[in-house]
Motif scaffolding. Structure first.
Motif, mmCIF file in Angstrom:
data_model
loop_
_atom_site.group_PDB
_atom_site.id
_atom_site.type_symbol
_atom_site.label_atom_id
_atom_site.label_comp_id
_atom_site.label_asym_id
_atom_site.label_seq_id
_atom_site.Cartn_x
_atom_site.Cartn_y
_atom_site.Cartn_z
ATOM 1 N N THR A 106 42.194 36.322 53.047
ATOM 2 C CA THR A 106 40.845 36.880 53.011
ATOM 3 C C THR A 106 40.837 38.304 52.465
ATOM 4 O O THR A 106 39.793 38.944 52.449
ATOM 5 N N THR A 107 41.980 38.805 52.053
ATOM 6 C CA THR A 107 42.064 40.165 51.531
ATOM 7 C C THR A 107 42.116 40.153 50.002
ATOM 8 O O THR A 107 42.866 39.369 49.410
ATOM 9 N N PRO A 108 41.350 41.011 49.352
ATOM 10 C CA PRO A 108 41.315 41.022 47.886
ATOM 11 C C PRO A 108 42.688 41.211 47.249
ATOM 12 O O PRO A 108 42.967 40.640 46.187
ATOM 13 N N SER A 109 43.544 41.990 47.878
ATOM 14 C CA SER A 109 44.848 42.295 47.284
ATOM 15 C C SER A 109 45.744 41.066 47.176
ATOM 16 O O SER A 109 46.753 41.091 46.465
ATOM 17 N N SER A 110 45.393 40.000 47.864
ATOM 18 C CA SER A 110 46.197 38.773 47.822
ATOM 19 C C SER A 110 45.891 37.905 46.607
ATOM 20 O O SER A 110 46.587 36.918 46.376
ATOM 21 N N TYR A 111 44.885 38.261 45.866
ATOM 22 C CA TYR A 111 44.460 37.451 44.732
ATOM 23 C C TYR A 111 44.937 38.052 43.421
ATOM 24 O O TYR A 111 45.007 39.274 43.271
ATOM 25 N N ASP A 112 45.228 37.168 42.466
ATOM 26 C CA ASP A 112 45.901 37.582 41.242
ATOM 27 C C ASP A 112 44.955 37.777 40.055
ATOM 28 O O ASP A 112 45.220 38.600 39.183
ATOM 29 N N TYR A 113 43.902 36.995 40.008
ATOM 30 C CA TYR A 113 42.980 37.064 38.875
ATOM 31 C C TYR A 113 41.543 37.069 39.399
ATOM 32 O O TYR A 113 41.234 36.393 40.390
ATOM 33 N N TRP A 114 40.692 37.795 38.662
ATOM 34 C CA TRP A 114 39.300 37.971 39.058
ATOM 35 C C TRP A 114 38.370 37.745 37.878
ATOM 36 O O TRP A 114 38.713 38.039 36.735
ATOM 37 N N GLY A 115 37.174 37.275 38.201
ATOM 38 C CA GLY A 115 36.134 37.227 37.200
ATOM 39 C C GLY A 115 35.409 38.561 37.109
ATOM 40 O O GLY A 115 35.726 39.511 37.851
ATOM 41 N N GLN A 116 34.431 38.621 36.230
ATOM 42 C CA GLN A 116 33.702 39.861 36.016
ATOM 43 C C GLN A 116 32.557 40.042 37.010
ATOM 44 O O GLN A 116 31.969 41.115 37.099
ATOM 45 N N GLY A 117 32.245 39.000 37.753
ATOM 46 C CA GLY A 117 31.215 39.081 38.769
ATOM 47 C C GLY A 117 29.858 38.623 38.279
ATOM 48 O O GLY A 117 29.558 38.675 37.081
ATOM 49 N N THR A 118 29.033 38.184 39.216
ATOM 50 C CA THR A 118 27.662 37.787 38.906
ATOM 51 C C THR A 118 26.741 38.371 39.989
ATOM 52 O O THR A 118 27.058 38.323 41.176
ATOM 53 N N GLN A 119 25.639 38.950 39.551
ATOM 54 C CA GLN A 119 24.741 39.647 40.465
ATOM 55 C C GLN A 119 23.848 38.666 41.203
ATOM 56 O O GLN A 119 23.215 37.795 40.584
ATOM 57 N N VAL A 120 23.783 38.837 42.513
ATOM 58 C CA VAL A 120 22.844 38.090 43.349
ATOM 59 C C VAL A 120 21.938 39.106 44.041
ATOM 60 O O VAL A 120 22.433 40.013 44.719
ATOM 61 N N THR A 121 20.644 38.961 43.858
ATOM 62 C CA THR A 121 19.676 39.856 44.475
ATOM 63 C C THR A 121 18.687 39.036 45.284
ATOM 64 O O THR A 121 18.063 38.112 44.749
ATOM 65 N N VAL A 122 18.576 39.372 46.563
ATOM 66 C CA VAL A 122 17.677 38.657 47.462
ATOM 67 C C VAL A 122 16.560 39.617 47.871
ATOM 68 O O VAL A 122 16.830 40.650 48.492
ATOM 69 N N SER A 123 15.352 39.276 47.526
ATOM 70 C CA SER A 123 14.222 40.141 47.856
ATOM 71 C C SER A 123 13.606 39.729 49.190
ATOM 72 O O SER A 123 13.604 38.556 49.558
ATOM 73 N N SER A 124 13.067 40.715 49.881
ATOM 74 C CA SER A 124 12.487 40.453 51.206
ATOM 75 C C SER A 124 11.014 40.102 51.108
ATOM 76 O O SER A 124 10.393 40.211 50.072
#
Length: 124
Positions: A106-124
């Motif tokens: 569950t720790t980020p440092s244990s992972y070897d490759y990452w994507g660039q990310g995708t934004q999720v925005t939840v409005s109230s």
């Protein structure tokens, strides 16, 4: 080298749903542990969910348990994150990560490759 690419983010109202997808390259995808993480502005990257290479073992952060579901399709080299009952506090950039060492972390440092990310925005 493993290429990772997320998709499916967007803007949604509270209570709504989104499904994120993560495509990873490589013929060994079916042997990788796959994880989802997220990072909100001004906060550290945090664990969301992880799935074993076979899909038989899953684990979730307490904050998303019962609302999010991680799954994978090894034939398509893709892992998914189904997000239901979204809350404003789920707003973040969501990252897919690959662990080629066959761990289950569950720790980020244990992972070897990452994507660039995708934004999720939840409005109230």
């Amino acid at each position: 080298q493993v290429q990772v690419a997320e998709s499916g983010g967007g803007l949604v109202q509270a209570g709504g749903s989104l499904r994120l997808s993560c495509a990873a390259s490589g013929r060994s995808f079916s042997r990788y542990t796959m994880g989802w993480f997220r990072q909100a502005p001004g906060k550290e990257r945090e664990f969301v969910a992880v799935i074993s290479w076979s899909g038989s073992t899953l684990y979730y952060a307490d904050s998303v348990k019962g609302r999010f579901t991680i799954s994978r399709d090894n034939a398509k080299n893709t892992v998914y994150l189904q997000m239901n009952s979204l809350k404003p506090e789920d707003t973040a950039v969501y990252y897919c990560a690959v662990d080629v060492q066959h761990g289950f972390a569950t720790t980020p440092s244990s992972y070897d490759y990452w994507g660039q990310g995708t934004q999720v925005t939840v409005s109230s």
